[in-house]
Scaffold this active site. Sequence first.
Site, PDB file in Angstrom:
ATOM      1  N   TRP A  77       0.823  -1.218   0.000  1.00  0.00           N
ATOM      2  CA  TRP A  77       0.000   0.000   0.000  1.00  0.00           C
ATOM      3  C   TRP A  77       0.851   1.260   0.000  1.00  0.00           C
ATOM      4  O   TRP A  77       1.841   1.345   0.735  1.00  0.00           O
ATOM      5  CB  TRP A  77      -0.866   0.008   1.263  1.00  0.00           C
ATOM      6  CG  TRP A  77      -1.573   1.312   1.504  1.00  0.00           C
ATOM      7  CD1 TRP A  77      -1.052   2.420   2.124  1.00  0.00           C
ATOM      8  CD2 TRP A  77      -2.894   1.665   1.115  1.00  0.00           C
ATOM      9  NE1 TRP A  77      -1.993   3.440   2.139  1.00  0.00           N
ATOM     10  CE2 TRP A  77      -3.127   2.995   1.524  1.00  0.00           C
ATOM     11  CE3 TRP A  77      -3.924   0.980   0.444  1.00  0.00           C
ATOM     12  CZ2 TRP A  77      -4.338   3.655   1.306  1.00  0.00           C
ATOM     13  CZ3 TRP A  77      -5.135   1.644   0.232  1.00  0.00           C
ATOM     14  CH2 TRP A  77      -5.324   2.966   0.665  1.00  0.00           C
ATOM     15  N   ARG A  86      -2.475  17.466  11.954  1.00  0.00           N
ATOM     16  CA  ARG A  86      -1.499  16.633  11.246  1.00  0.00           C
ATOM     17  C   ARG A  86      -0.950  17.278   9.969  1.00  0.00           C
ATOM     18  O   ARG A  86      -1.424  18.276   9.497  1.00  0.00           O
ATOM     19  CB  ARG A  86      -2.115  15.275  10.917  1.00  0.00           C
ATOM     20  CG  ARG A  86      -3.387  15.287  10.093  1.00  0.00           C
ATOM     21  CD  ARG A  86      -3.833  13.822   9.914  1.00  0.00           C
ATOM     22  NE  ARG A  86      -5.017  13.672   9.103  1.00  0.00           N
ATOM     23  CZ  ARG A  86      -6.249  13.613   9.591  1.00  0.00           C
ATOM     24  NH1 ARG A  86      -6.477  13.704  10.883  1.00  0.00           N
ATOM     25  NH2 ARG A  86      -7.281  13.439   8.770  1.00  0.00           N
ATOM     26  N   ASP A  87       0.069  16.604   9.435  1.00  0.00           N
ATOM     27  CA  ASP A  87       0.634  16.876   8.112  1.00  0.00           C
ATOM     28  C   ASP A  87       1.395  18.199   8.041  1.00  0.00           C
ATOM     29  O   ASP A  87       1.039  19.095   7.263  1.00  0.00           O
ATOM     30  CB  ASP A  87      -0.475  16.838   7.032  1.00  0.00           C
ATOM     31  CG  ASP A  87      -1.337  15.581   7.121  1.00  0.00           C
ATOM     32  OD1 ASP A  87      -0.838  14.584   7.671  1.00  0.00           O
ATOM     33  OD2 ASP A  87      -2.484  15.607   6.667  1.00  0.00           O
ATOM     34  N   ASP A 135      -0.268   9.164   0.454  1.00  0.00           N
ATOM     35  CA  ASP A 135       0.250  10.515   0.189  1.00  0.00           C
ATOM     36  C   ASP A 135       1.732  10.618  -0.189  1.00  0.00           C
ATOM     37  O   ASP A 135       2.590   9.999   0.454  1.00  0.00           O
ATOM     38  CB  ASP A 135       0.132  11.383   1.452  1.00  0.00           C
ATOM     39  CG  ASP A 135      -1.200  11.310   2.119  1.00  0.00           C
ATOM     40  OD1 ASP A 135      -2.091  10.620   1.609  1.00  0.00           O
ATOM     41  OD2 ASP A 135      -1.358  11.938   3.167  1.00  0.00           O
ATOM     42  N   GLN A 142       3.607   7.761   2.014  1.00  0.00           N
ATOM     43  CA  GLN A 142       2.982   6.919   3.023  1.00  0.00           C
ATOM     44  C   GLN A 142       2.972   5.483   2.518  1.00  0.00           C
ATOM     45  O   GLN A 142       2.502   5.201   1.399  1.00  0.00           O
ATOM     46  CB  GLN A 142       1.545   7.397   3.275  1.00  0.00           C
ATOM     47  CG  GLN A 142       1.489   8.736   3.979  1.00  0.00           C
ATOM     48  CD  GLN A 142       1.809   8.598   5.456  1.00  0.00           C
ATOM     49  OE1 GLN A 142       0.964   8.202   6.243  1.00  0.00           O
ATOM     50  NE2 GLN A 142       3.035   8.919   5.834  1.00  0.00           N
ATOM     51  N   GLU A 160      -6.515  18.437   5.385  1.00  0.00           N
ATOM     52  CA  GLU A 160      -5.318  17.611   5.481  1.00  0.00           C
ATOM     53  C   GLU A 160      -4.250  18.175   4.541  1.00  0.00           C
ATOM     54  O   GLU A 160      -4.543  18.878   3.582  1.00  0.00           O
ATOM     55  CB  GLU A 160      -5.647  16.174   5.067  1.00  0.00           C
ATOM     56  CG  GLU A 160      -6.752  15.530   5.894  1.00  0.00           C
ATOM     57  CD  GLU A 160      -7.026  14.089   5.482  1.00  0.00           C
ATOM     58  OE1 GLU A 160      -6.840  13.206   6.321  1.00  0.00           O
ATOM     59  OE2 GLU A 160      -7.426  13.844   4.337  1.00  0.00           O
TER      60      GLU A 160
HETATM   61  C1  FRU Z   1      -4.255  12.100   3.741  1.00  0.00           C
HETATM   62  C2  FRU Z   1      -3.984  11.522   5.111  1.00  0.00           C
HETATM   63  C3  FRU Z   1      -3.166  12.473   5.964  1.00  0.00           C
HETATM   64  C4  FRU Z   1      -2.497  11.532   6.926  1.00  0.00           C
HETATM   65  C5  FRU Z   1      -2.197  10.347   6.058  1.00  0.00           C
HETATM   66  C6  FRU Z   1      -2.176   9.033   6.781  1.00  0.00           C
HETATM   67  O1  FRU Z   1      -4.531  11.117   2.786  1.00  0.00           O
HETATM   68  O2  FRU Z   1      -5.189  11.181   5.743  1.00  0.00           O
HETATM   69  O3  FRU Z   1      -3.946  13.468   6.581  1.00  0.00           O
HETATM   70  O4  FRU Z   1      -1.342  12.077   7.492  1.00  0.00           O
HETATM   71  O5  FRU Z   1      -3.192  10.339   5.048  1.00  0.00           O
HETATM   72  O6  FRU Z   1      -1.716   8.026   5.950  1.00  0.00           O
END
Ligand code: FRU
Length: 507
Positions: free
Chosen positions: A57, A177-178, A60, A76, A242
């Site tokens: 998988w 986050r982020d 982001d 990710q 996000e």
């Molecule tokens: C966006 C998100 C981010 C988070 C990540 C987790 O797609 O939801 O906000 O950090 O994916 O994988």
Amino acid sequence: MASRRDFLTFSAATVLAGRMALPNETCMGVDQPGDEPSKLAADPQRPRYHLMPPANWMNDPNGPIVWKGQYHMFYQYNPHGAFPESMHWGHAVSPDLVHWKHLPIALAPTPGGPDKDGCWSGCAVVEGGVPAILYTGVFPQVQCLARSEDGMRTWQKLAGNPILAAPPQGMQTTGFRDPCVWREEDEWFLAIGSGIEGQGGVVLLYRSRDLIHWDYLHFLCKGRRDELLPGKDPVSTGEMWECPDFFPLSGKHALLVSTQGAVVYSVGAYENHYFRPEVQGKADLSDAYYAARSMLDDKGRRILWGWIREGRSEAAQRAAGWAGVMSLPRLVSLAADGRLRITPAPELETLRGKHHHFAGQLARGEFSIRGDSLEIQAEFEPGASEVVGLTVRRSPGGEELTSITYNRTKAQFLVEREHSSLSPDADRGPQGGSFTLAENETLKLRIFLDASVIEVFANDRACLTSRIYPSRPDSLGIGTLMKGGRARLKALDVWEMRPISRDRLTS
Ligand code: FRU
């Protein structure tokens, strides 16, 4: 096993409740073998010239950055399978934006640490010659720092993590986050994606001198949950923003946020550390494109990347052993009307192989060229037609086909997937949104077909990403289509695209 929606809903709930509810998972921090490479290499749905991990998988793009003349991309990644859990940071490097080499995983959850349940999205910067990653640890959502002393091979997490343990006091946030970090003179600024319950998405702004100690300033920007962005296809910006991405652009500033539905951009003024949007739009018409992040390269270009989601059942994703693709690199500039102009990076032309040219035909018919790894450029005079466009991935009898259409009456630009696949696992709904051609304007399409991925750029002002999963090996035909009147195809150019690896494993 949690779906992606459960995963995020769960994470929002845990942030609100300020607690950790997942069982503490053991993370190996090393790449798991995943599915057989030979199975993945033979999978006709796997793209050949898009970046993605060799298996499992991904979502982001994280911390895209140019370092010592090379493009670094993190993303990710779940090394345990094709489902969204236990997020790591995958890492790849490229000399040319197109060909990639996979590097070891950059970040893995540390058992017992503030990122024990995942290393979520963030950014990369260089401070005093030392690369640093700022990312979100879960659960609860906190911000962490890691640095690399060996040229981005390995990353050491700060012993004092988290650097931000909670949102500002008293705020009822929907998420925290982020991180997105930039420098202004001798200070660092940090934008964090968030939202205020019942109100709307916000970006929280912090300031620091050392990337470690941060002072909260105020909202960089605030949305309203019920407010719709203007246009024929209004967008609600929701309650949680996000992946904020904030950067200067030709005398203005641009802010991109991912609203759990779309990537929405604003272009506006940045003064006294407040951002005031003036023009807004969608970075891509489709929900297949998400969590966009940009980098400034050493040629001064702003390059945008996004996560291309799957459009088939979770069971099919798991069975395939892979899920998620990185978009092609897109250049961002400011158009004359103040909107973002997003176009494919010229480096993609280096992948062009055999060329086919067709000119001056009526806009209805089939062409001799076939394929699923192509760049197609088409220019139409829509004339009196109501609908004009192309069909791709068409089987000889038309059992499977995908239409890419401009509908003048509805002012819509769509990838229509009703007949894209005979497989019950594939999504069938159209992807796209509003788009209008001016009087006498021709329709200029640039289409990148890469197995299950379609990226379309229309008239340098709309991007449209889609996923299709044709089941027949002979669903390779290309044709034109028109309805409700005559259109004219001025020219059609097709290039067979070269793969970026020998085996669809992209390295
Ligand atoms: C966006 C998100 C981010 C988070 C990540 C987790 O797609 O939801 O906000 O950090 O994916 O994988």
